[in-house]
Design a protein around this motif. Structure first.
Motif, short mmCIF file in Angstrom:
data_model
loop_
_atom_site.label_atom_id
_atom_site.label_comp_id
_atom_site.label_asym_id
_atom_site.label_seq_id
_atom_site.Cartn_x
_atom_site.Cartn_y
_atom_site.Cartn_z
N GLU A 68 0.82 -1.20 0.00
CA GLU A 68 0.00 0.00 0.00
C GLU A 68 0.87 1.26 0.00
OE1 GLU A 68 -3.43 2.10 2.75
OE2 GLU A 68 -2.99 -0.02 3.00
N PHE A 69 1.93 1.24 0.80
CA PHE A 69 2.86 2.38 0.83
C PHE A 69 3.56 2.54 -0.51
CE2 PHE A 69 7.12 4.14 1.61
CZ PHE A 69 6.75 5.37 2.12
N PHE A 70 3.94 1.42 -1.12
CA PHE A 70 4.60 1.47 -2.43
C PHE A 70 3.65 2.03 -3.49
CE2 PHE A 70 5.81 -0.62 -6.44
CZ PHE A 70 7.09 -0.08 -6.57
N ALA A 71 2.38 1.58 -3.49
CA ALA A 71 1.40 2.08 -4.46
C ALA A 71 1.13 3.57 -4.23
CB ALA A 71 0.10 1.29 -4.36
N PHE A 72 1.04 3.97 -2.97
CA PHE A 72 0.84 5.39 -2.67
C PHE A 72 2.02 6.23 -3.16
CE2 PHE A 72 1.51 9.04 0.13
CZ PHE A 72 0.34 9.74 -0.12
N SER A 73 3.23 5.73 -2.95
CA SER A 73 4.41 6.47 -3.39
C SER A 73 4.43 6.63 -4.91
CB SER A 73 5.68 5.75 -2.95
OG SER A 73 5.73 5.65 -1.55
N ILE A 74 4.11 5.56 -5.63
CA ILE A 74 4.10 5.62 -7.09
C ILE A 74 3.01 6.58 -7.58
CG2 ILE A 74 3.69 4.28 -9.18
CD1 ILE A 74 6.39 3.74 -7.95
N LEU A 75 1.80 6.45 -7.02
CA LEU A 75 0.71 7.32 -7.45
C LEU A 75 0.97 8.79 -7.11
CD1 LEU A 75 -2.38 5.12 -6.56
CD2 LEU A 75 -1.64 5.84 -8.83
N SER A 76 1.57 9.05 -5.97
CA SER A 76 1.85 10.44 -5.62
C SER A 76 2.94 11.02 -6.52
CB SER A 76 2.24 10.56 -4.15
OG SER A 76 3.42 9.82 -3.89
N VAL A 77 3.93 10.23 -6.90
CA VAL A 77 4.95 10.71 -7.83
C VAL A 77 4.31 11.00 -9.19
CG1 VAL A 77 6.98 9.99 -9.14
CG2 VAL A 77 6.92 9.69 -6.67
N PHE A 78 3.40 10.12 -9.63
CA PHE A 78 2.70 10.36 -10.90
C PHE A 78 1.84 11.62 -10.84
CE2 PHE A 78 2.73 5.67 -12.36
CZ PHE A 78 4.04 5.82 -12.79
N ALA A 79 1.15 11.83 -9.72
CA ALA A 79 0.30 13.01 -9.58
C ALA A 79 1.14 14.29 -9.59
CB ALA A 79 -0.53 12.93 -8.30
N ILE A 80 2.22 14.28 -8.84
CA ILE A 80 3.09 15.46 -8.81
C ILE A 80 3.77 15.65 -10.16
CG2 ILE A 80 5.18 16.43 -7.76
CD1 ILE A 80 4.26 15.04 -5.14
N GLY A 81 4.19 14.56 -10.79
CA GLY A 81 4.82 14.65 -12.11
C GLY A 81 3.87 15.21 -13.15
N GLY A 82 2.62 14.75 -13.12
CA GLY A 82 1.62 15.29 -14.06
C GLY A 82 1.37 16.76 -13.84
N ALA A 83 1.35 17.18 -12.57
CA ALA A 83 1.16 18.61 -12.28
C ALA A 83 2.34 19.44 -12.74
CB ALA A 83 0.93 18.80 -10.78
N VAL A 84 3.56 18.91 -12.56
CA VAL A 84 4.75 19.63 -13.01
C VAL A 84 4.77 19.71 -14.54
CG1 VAL A 84 7.28 19.50 -13.14
CG2 VAL A 84 6.11 19.15 -10.97
#
Length: 165
Positions: free
Chosen positions: A4-20
């Motif tokens: 769950e922590f790994f999935a959260f980390s990946i999804l949060s990086v994708f969300a921040i990356g998409g915003a950037v």
């Protein structure tokens, strides 16, 4: 470290990356695609937080509706001829350093605070309860919001057609 922590980390990086990518894109179509990517990542985070209704609403309204509305708006307007490229300037390096230091400070504060205690179970309303409240108590505001979005779409089409003539 669990899945769950790994999935959260990946999804949060994708969300921040998409915003950037959204903020640094020059073409409007690339902005719309990166914004949709960010919305899908946020929906995945909602699923991890066991807020399935919010995740489905995120996909339907934001990733589906607003992104498609932006793409239609892009298709109806005349694209700019040759946009100039941007170079990475010194103030962007300062911004990057500020963001990284802010991220480090937040992570230190999070890992030093005693918030990682087991929480008690909170009962959340079901999708059926949310739907009945939405369509019984808030039916008129719900319909007014849909009419407002329809008027905005028709107005964008009319304005785009006037510019072509």
């Amino acid at each position: 470290m669990n899945a769950e922590f790994f999935a959260f980390s990946i999804l949060s990086v994708f969300a921040i990356g998409g915003a950037v990518f959204f903020l640094n894109s020059v073409r409007v179509m690339h902005m719309a695609i990166s914004l949709a990517f960010t919305f899908f990542s946020l929906a995945g985070i909602y699923f991890l937080l066991q807020a399935e209704f919010l995740a489905v609403v995120q996909v339907l309204i934001y990733a589906g509706g607003i992104s498609i509305l932006m793409i239609f708006g892009i298709m109806l307007t005349k694209p700019e001829e040759g946009s100039p490229g941007r170079s990475f300037q010194y103030h962007q390096w300062i911004s990057l350093a500020t963001i990284i230091s802010f991220f480090v400070i937040i992570m230190v504060i999070i890992y030093q605070s005693p918030i990682f205690t087991p929480a008690e179970k909170v009962s959340s309303p079901s999708v059926q309860q949310i739907g009945s409240i939405l369509f019984k108590q808030y039916a008129i505001p719900f319909e007014l919001a849909s009419i407002l979005l329809l008027v905005a779409l028709i107005g964008a089409i009319v304005l785009a057609r006037k510019e072509q003539k």
